[in-house]
Design a protein around this motif. Structure first.
Motif, PDB file in Angstrom:
ATOM      1  N   HIS A  94      52.954 -69.443 -96.839  1.00  0.00           N
ATOM      2  CA  HIS A  94      52.821 -68.802 -98.314  1.00  0.00           C
ATOM      3  C   HIS A  94      54.054 -69.293 -99.228  1.00  0.00           C
ATOM      4  CE1 HIS A  94      49.996 -66.528 -95.767  1.00  0.00           C
ATOM      5  NE2 HIS A  94      49.290 -66.100 -96.998  1.00  0.00           N
ATOM      6  N   GLN A 106      48.539 -69.941-100.292  1.00  0.00           N
ATOM      7  CA  GLN A 106      48.405 -69.852 -98.873  1.00  0.00           C
ATOM      8  C   GLN A 106      48.145 -71.448 -98.527  1.00  0.00           C
ATOM      9  OE1 GLN A 106      46.604 -67.300 -95.963  1.00  0.00           O
ATOM     10  NE2 GLN A 106      45.724 -68.784 -95.048  1.00  0.00           N
ATOM     11  N   ARG A 129      54.306 -65.434 -93.569  1.00  0.00           N
ATOM     12  CA  ARG A 129      53.592 -64.274 -93.401  1.00  0.00           C
ATOM     13  C   ARG A 129      53.122 -64.047 -92.271  1.00  0.00           C
ATOM     14  NH1 ARG A 129      48.789 -62.017 -94.193  1.00  0.00           N
ATOM     15  NH2 ARG A 129      48.271 -59.957 -95.819  1.00  0.00           N
ATOM     16  N   HIS A 156      51.569 -57.816 -99.258  1.00  0.00           N
ATOM     17  CA  HIS A 156      52.152 -58.779 -98.524  1.00  0.00           C
ATOM     18  C   HIS A 156      53.653 -58.753 -98.147  1.00  0.00           C
ATOM     19  CE1 HIS A 156      48.630 -61.155 -99.679  1.00  0.00           C
ATOM     20  NE2 HIS A 156      48.748 -60.774-100.820  1.00  0.00           N
ATOM     21  N   GLN A 172      43.694 -62.743-100.102  1.00  0.00           N
ATOM     22  CA  GLN A 172      44.178 -62.954 -98.905  1.00  0.00           C
ATOM     23  C   GLN A 172      43.299 -62.692 -97.628  1.00  0.00           C
ATOM     24  OE1 GLN A 172      47.486 -64.039 -97.942  1.00  0.00           O
ATOM     25  NE2 GLN A 172      46.247 -64.433 -96.179  1.00  0.00           N
TER      26      GLN A 172
END
Length: 301
Positions: free
Chosen positions: A48, A107, A140, A241, A38
């Motif tokens: 995401h 992502q 996110r 996350h 990430q």
């Protein structure tokens, strides 16, 4: 007055060093232990997607997940994490109840970019090769997730100031008085976790889709969460996350997605059979949830 300024300066310096050390600690765990790619900073439009996968008969885990990762990256995404699901601990009532084998977190530049990618034949062919799959979106926030290590540092500082007792090492729970079926279930869970020690020697990553319950359930769950966060802060593990859930297919209505790192499959087995966890697990109350512990796969693909 000079003493005051010097005192304030020293306190601020110590706080800054502690903050930098905490971020470095979690970044090191993310990169070298969890095998999580990430980016620390990303656009607010980034989107995401978690895709859970069940192997078809004859599919080999690493080859199948490798193919899906390549198709996802070929569609313009960054694959952040891929994990072999060690066990399907809690099954959601809102999505197909499959014996999931793996999940991939990716992502995309935006929600529109994901929609476009999901329509590409190569991506669709990769997903259709599995016996079953399900995609769940997550919005996110980079800034919120960047602050998670600092929040854990604050929890740890509060526990130290309050002289809270250490939670680890765990005291093993006594299952002798439990009903036979409960003992058998506990043994099955431990067996599955320990069977994944090779890939999960240092990291076990739990995927959670969560739907909040009513007021009483939220109150009980807050107590469970505070105890778990305290333990995570003590050990230097915790959420990697967290984000708002976004439905992509079907009609599931989750509130949030959380992906949480623990220091290994063996550790997790010790935790869930401990007196610590036995004393708080009844407080974990949600309206609906999927909870799937996994071990990192990206280093092996």
């Amino acid at each position: 007055m000079k003493v005051f300024y010097w005192t304030v300066s020293i306190v601020l310096l110590v706080a800054l060093l502690a903050s930098l050390g905490q971020h470095f600690r979690y970044l090191k765990a993310r990169r070298s232990v969890v095998a999580d790619r990430q980016p620390l900073f990303h656009s607010s439009s980034a989107f995401h997607v978690v895709t859970v996968l069940r192997l078809a008969p004859g599919q080999e885990l690493l080859a199948a997940v490798r193919g899906f990762v390549e198709a996802t990256e070929g569609a313009g995404a960054i694959v952040v994490y891929a994990g072999k699901i060690a066990l399907n601990a809690l099954e959601s009532r809102q999505i197909p109840q499959e014996d999931w084998d793996a999940f991939v977190l990716a992502q995309y530049p935006s929600r529109n970019a994901y929609d476009e990618a999901a329509s590409k034949p190569a991506y669709q062919a990769s997903r259709s090769g599995f016996a079953a799959s399900y995609a769940q979106g997550m919005q996110r926030s980079a800034s919120t997730n960047l602050m998670l290590p600092m929040a854990l540092l604050g929890v740890r500082a509060a526990d130290i100031l309050a002289r809270s007792p250490a939670r680890v090492p765990f005291t093993p729970g006594d299952a002798s008085a439990a009903p036979p079926e409960q003992r058998a279930q506990r043994d099955r869970v431990v067996k599955k976790l320990l069977a994944n020690r090779d890939y999960g020697k240092d990291a076990l990553v739990v995927l959670n889709f969560m739907k909040e319950g009513g007021a009483d359930e939220r109150k009980a769950n807050a107590g469970y969460g505070r105890a778990m966060i305290g333990m995570m802060a003590e050990l230097g593990c915790g959420p990697m996350h967290m984000g708002r859930a976004v439905t992509l297919e079907g009609d599931a209505d989750f509130d949030s997605v959380a992906i949480v790192y623990y220091p290994g499959a063996e550790f997790f087995a010790e935790m869930v059979t401990s007196t610590f966890y036995g004393g708080i697990s009844g407080g974990k109350q949600l309206g609906d949830t999927l909870s799937s512990p996994s071990v990192p796969l990206l280093p092996h693909l």
